[in-house]
Design a protein around this motif. Structure first.
Motif, PDB file in Angstrom:
ATOM      1  N   PRO A  57       0.830  -1.207   0.000  1.00 13.44           N
ATOM      2  CA  PRO A  57       0.000   0.000   0.000  1.00 13.44           C
ATOM      3  C   PRO A  57       0.866   1.259   0.000  1.00 13.44           C
ATOM      4  CG  PRO A  57       0.138  -0.887   2.205  1.00 13.44           C
ATOM      5  CD  PRO A  57       0.835  -1.871   1.301  1.00 13.44           C
ATOM      6  N   VAL A  58       0.261   2.379  -0.382  1.00 18.25           N
ATOM      7  CA  VAL A  58       0.972   3.656  -0.330  1.00 18.25           C
ATOM      8  C   VAL A  58       0.887   4.267   1.057  1.00 18.25           C
ATOM      9  CG1 VAL A  58       0.724   4.155  -2.793  1.00 18.25           C
ATOM     10  CG2 VAL A  58      -1.017   4.971  -1.179  1.00 18.25           C
ATOM     11  N   CYS A  59      -0.041   3.754   1.880  1.00 19.92           N
ATOM     12  CA  CYS A  59      -0.212   4.267   3.227  1.00 19.92           C
ATOM     13  C   CYS A  59      -0.989   3.238   4.049  1.00 19.92           C
ATOM     14  CB  CYS A  59      -0.987   5.589   3.184  1.00 19.92           C
ATOM     15  SG  CYS A  59      -1.101   6.454   4.764  1.00 19.92           S
ATOM     16  N   VAL A  60      -0.738   3.235   5.350  1.00 21.42           N
ATOM     17  CA  VAL A  60      -1.503   2.415   6.282  1.00 21.42           C
ATOM     18  C   VAL A  60      -2.250   3.362   7.207  1.00 21.42           C
ATOM     19  CG1 VAL A  60      -1.388   0.751   8.184  1.00 21.42           C
ATOM     20  CG2 VAL A  60       0.137   0.494   6.206  1.00 21.42           C
ATOM     21  N   GLY A  61      -3.537   3.144   7.355  1.00 24.79           N
ATOM     22  CA  GLY A  61      -4.355   3.939   8.263  1.00 24.79           C
ATOM     23  C   GLY A  61      -4.894   3.065   9.372  1.00 24.79           C
ATOM     24  N   LEU A  62      -4.631   3.458  10.601  1.00 22.12           N
ATOM     25  CA  LEU A  62      -5.108   2.718  11.763  1.00 22.12           C
ATOM     26  C   LEU A  62      -6.134   3.542  12.515  1.00 22.12           C
ATOM     27  CD1 LEU A  62      -1.643   1.443  13.003  1.00 22.12           C
ATOM     28  CD2 LEU A  62      -3.400   0.102  11.835  1.00 22.12           C
ATOM     29  N   SER A  63      -7.157   2.872  13.010  1.00 19.76           N
ATOM     30  CA  SER A  63      -8.207   3.535  13.769  1.00 19.76           C
ATOM     31  C   SER A  63      -8.166   3.047  15.209  1.00 19.76           C
ATOM     32  CB  SER A  63      -9.569   3.207  13.153  1.00 19.76           C
ATOM     33  OG  SER A  63     -10.614   3.748  13.922  1.00 19.76           O
ATOM     34  N   VAL A  64      -8.268   3.989  16.140  1.00 17.61           N
ATOM     35  CA  VAL A  64      -8.326   3.631  17.559  1.00 17.61           C
ATOM     36  C   VAL A  64      -9.371   4.512  18.236  1.00 17.61           C
ATOM     37  CG1 VAL A  64      -6.347   5.096  18.178  1.00 17.61           C
ATOM     38  CG2 VAL A  64      -7.018   3.235  19.687  1.00 17.61           C
ATOM     39  N   THR A  65     -10.439   3.889  18.680  1.00 18.51           N
ATOM     40  CA  THR A  65     -11.524   4.637  19.311  1.00 18.51           C
ATOM     41  C   THR A  65     -11.273   4.816  20.803  1.00 18.51           C
ATOM     42  OG1 THR A  65     -13.073   3.843  17.654  1.00 18.51           O
ATOM     43  CG2 THR A  65     -14.022   4.696  19.693  1.00 18.51           C
ATOM     44  N   ILE A  66     -10.822   3.758  21.449  1.00 16.91           N
ATOM     45  CA  ILE A  66     -10.516   3.817  22.883  1.00 16.91           C
ATOM     46  C   ILE A  66      -9.040   3.461  23.040  1.00 16.91           C
ATOM     47  CG2 ILE A  66     -10.998   2.854  25.162  1.00 16.91           C
ATOM     48  CD1 ILE A  66     -13.839   2.204  24.059  1.00 16.91           C
ATOM     49  N   ALA A  67      -8.257   4.428  23.509  1.00 14.30           N
ATOM     50  CA  ALA A  67      -6.815   4.218  23.641  1.00 14.30           C
ATOM     51  C   ALA A  67      -6.529   3.153  24.701  1.00 14.30           C
ATOM     52  CB  ALA A  67      -6.115   5.517  24.020  1.00 14.30           C
ATOM     53  N   PRO A  68      -5.617   2.244  24.396  1.00 16.54           N
ATOM     54  CA  PRO A  68      -5.223   1.264  25.408  1.00 16.54           C
ATOM     55  C   PRO A  68      -4.424   1.940  26.522  1.00 16.54           C
ATOM     56  CG  PRO A  68      -4.017   0.923  23.350  1.00 16.54           C
ATOM     57  CD  PRO A  68      -4.957   2.049  23.130  1.00 16.54           C
ATOM     58  N   PRO A  69      -4.214   1.251  27.645  1.00 17.10           N
ATOM     59  CA  PRO A  69      -3.396   1.814  28.716  1.00 17.10           C
ATOM     60  C   PRO A  69      -1.993   2.145  28.195  1.00 17.10           C
ATOM     61  CG  PRO A  69      -4.364  -0.282  29.394  1.00 17.10           C
ATOM     62  CD  PRO A  69      -4.700  -0.083  27.950  1.00 17.10           C
ATOM     63  N   PRO A  70      -1.321   3.131  28.800  1.00 16.11           N
ATOM     64  CA  PRO A  70      -0.034   3.598  28.272  1.00 16.11           C
ATOM     65  C   PRO A  70       0.999   2.504  27.988  1.00 16.11           C
ATOM     66  CG  PRO A  70      -0.775   5.074  29.984  1.00 16.11           C
ATOM     67  CD  PRO A  70      -1.740   3.921  29.962  1.00 16.11           C
ATOM     68  N   HIS A  71       1.171   1.539  28.874  1.00 14.09           N
ATOM     69  CA  HIS A  71       2.173   0.497  28.623  1.00 14.09           C
ATOM     70  C   HIS A  71       1.815  -0.334  27.399  1.00 14.09           C
ATOM     71  CE1 HIS A  71      -0.835  -1.778  30.870  1.00 14.09           C
ATOM     72  NE2 HIS A  71      -0.310  -2.878  30.355  1.00 14.09           N
ATOM     73  N   ARG A  72       0.534  -0.643  27.235  1.00 11.76           N
ATOM     74  CA  ARG A  72       0.085  -1.414  26.065  1.00 11.76           C
ATOM     75  C   ARG A  72       0.109  -0.543  24.816  1.00 11.76           C
ATOM     76  NH1 ARG A  72       0.040  -5.692  23.024  1.00 11.76           N
ATOM     77  NH2 ARG A  72      -1.978  -6.262  22.177  1.00 11.76           N
ATOM     78  N   ALA A  73      -0.229   0.718  24.964  1.00 17.64           N
ATOM     79  CA  ALA A  73      -0.223   1.637  23.826  1.00 17.64           C
ATOM     80  C   ALA A  73       1.175   1.739  23.232  1.00 17.64           C
ATOM     81  CB  ALA A  73      -0.721   3.012  24.250  1.00 17.64           C
ATOM     82  N   ARG A  74       2.179   1.914  24.072  1.00 16.63           N
ATOM     83  CA  ARG A  74       3.568   2.015  23.604  1.00 16.63           C
ATOM     84  C   ARG A  74       3.971   0.728  22.871  1.00 16.63           C
ATOM     85  NH1 ARG A  74       7.460   5.385  22.156  1.00 16.63           N
ATOM     86  NH2 ARG A  74       7.397   6.557  24.070  1.00 16.63           N
ATOM     87  N   GLU A  75       3.624  -0.402  23.449  1.00 16.83           N
ATOM     88  CA  GLU A  75       3.939  -1.697  22.843  1.00 16.83           C
ATOM     89  C   GLU A  75       3.291  -1.831  21.460  1.00 16.83           C
ATOM     90  OE1 GLU A  75       2.075  -5.929  23.880  1.00 16.83           O
ATOM     91  OE2 GLU A  75       3.388  -5.179  25.473  1.00 16.83           O
ATOM     92  N   LEU A  76       2.010  -1.476  21.365  1.00 16.93           N
ATOM     93  CA  LEU A  76       1.299  -1.579  20.087  1.00 16.93           C
ATOM     94  C   LEU A  76       1.842  -0.601  19.058  1.00 16.93           C
ATOM     95  CD1 LEU A  76      -2.391  -2.085  21.224  1.00 16.93           C
ATOM     96  CD2 LEU A  76      -0.978  -3.702  19.941  1.00 16.93           C
ATOM     97  N   VAL A  77       2.053   0.637  19.455  1.00 20.80           N
ATOM     98  CA  VAL A  77       2.566   1.640  18.519  1.00 20.80           C
ATOM     99  C   VAL A  77       3.925   1.207  17.985  1.00 20.80           C
ATOM    100  CG1 VAL A  77       3.409   4.017  18.303  1.00 20.80           C
ATOM    101  CG2 VAL A  77       1.197   3.558  19.390  1.00 20.80           C
ATOM    102  N   ASP A  78       4.804   0.727  18.854  1.00 16.28           N
ATOM    103  CA  ASP A  78       6.114   0.245  18.396  1.00 16.28           C
ATOM    104  C   ASP A  78       5.947  -0.897  17.391  1.00 16.28           C
ATOM    105  OD1 ASP A  78       7.496   2.076  19.936  1.00 16.28           O
ATOM    106  OD2 ASP A  78       7.971   0.639  21.536  1.00 16.28           O
ATOM    107  N   ALA A  79       5.054  -1.821  17.688  1.00 16.74           N
ATOM    108  CA  ALA A  79       4.842  -2.965  16.796  1.00 16.74           C
ATOM    109  C   ALA A  79       4.224  -2.529  15.467  1.00 16.74           C
ATOM    110  CB  ALA A  79       3.968  -4.004  17.488  1.00 16.74           C
ATOM    111  N   TYR A  80       3.279  -1.590  15.494  1.00  8.32           N
ATOM    112  CA  TYR A  80       2.683  -1.103  14.239  1.00  8.32           C
ATOM    113  C   TYR A  80       3.726  -0.346  13.409  1.00  8.32           C
ATOM    114  CZ  TYR A  80      -2.036  -2.439  15.622  1.00  8.32           C
ATOM    115  OH  TYR A  80      -3.148  -3.147  15.978  1.00  8.32           O
ATOM    116  N   ALA A  81       4.541   0.458  14.055  1.00 10.21           N
ATOM    117  CA  ALA A  81       5.582   1.186  13.328  1.00 10.21           C
ATOM    118  C   ALA A  81       6.528   0.205  12.646  1.00 10.21           C
ATOM    119  CB  ALA A  81       6.352   2.102  14.268  1.00 10.21           C
TER     120      ALA A  81
END
Length: 128
Positions: free
Chosen positions: A51-75
């Motif tokens: 793809p030329v771009c990936v778009g992710l949707s997040v309606t309810i942010a996960p807790p900070p420790h999980r958010a950091r883990e997910l963002v790192d993995a998505y990046a």
């Protein structure tokens, strides 16, 4: 082609499908992976579909420790493909996302989201 998906723990697909509709009207082809998409699925789809771009949707942010883990993995999963994150929960993750090269788009401004995607694609093409 723009790859769309919801964060791994997010079941709210309506915003993702809404942006898919608007992107289609703006001449983008979209592939939607749906709710609860793990980073590994993003990696596989990105490698297979280019793809030329990936778009992710997040309606309810996960807790900070999980958010950091997910963002790192998505990046990591997106690699060199530009990626954007939108939805009501994205603003709370902005520092994590921008630290990893992603862009947060406003949840209620479709035109701005499309402009952000277009500019991300243009920046990638200039670098190539």
């Amino acid at each position: 082609r723009v790859l769309l998906a919801c964060f791994a723990e997010d079941e709210h697909t309506l915003p993702m499908y809404a942006i898919a509709l608007h992107l289609g009207q703006a001449a983008f082809r979209t592939v939607s992976l749906g709710a609860r998409t793990p980073p590994a699925a993003i990696r596989q789809a990105t490698e297979a579909l280019e793809p030329v771009c990936v778009g992710l949707s997040v309606t309810i942010a996960p807790p900070p420790h999980r958010a950091r883990e997910l963002v790192d993995a998505y990046a990591d999963a997106c690699g060199s493909v530009p990626w954007v994150v939108g939805g009501q929960g994205a603003a709370g993750l902005e520092s994590f996302i921008t630290d990893r090269g992603g862009v947060v788009v406003p949840p209620d401004d479709v035109r701005q989201t499309i402009r952000t995607i277009e500019s991300s694609i243009a920046r990638r093409r200039r670098r190539a």
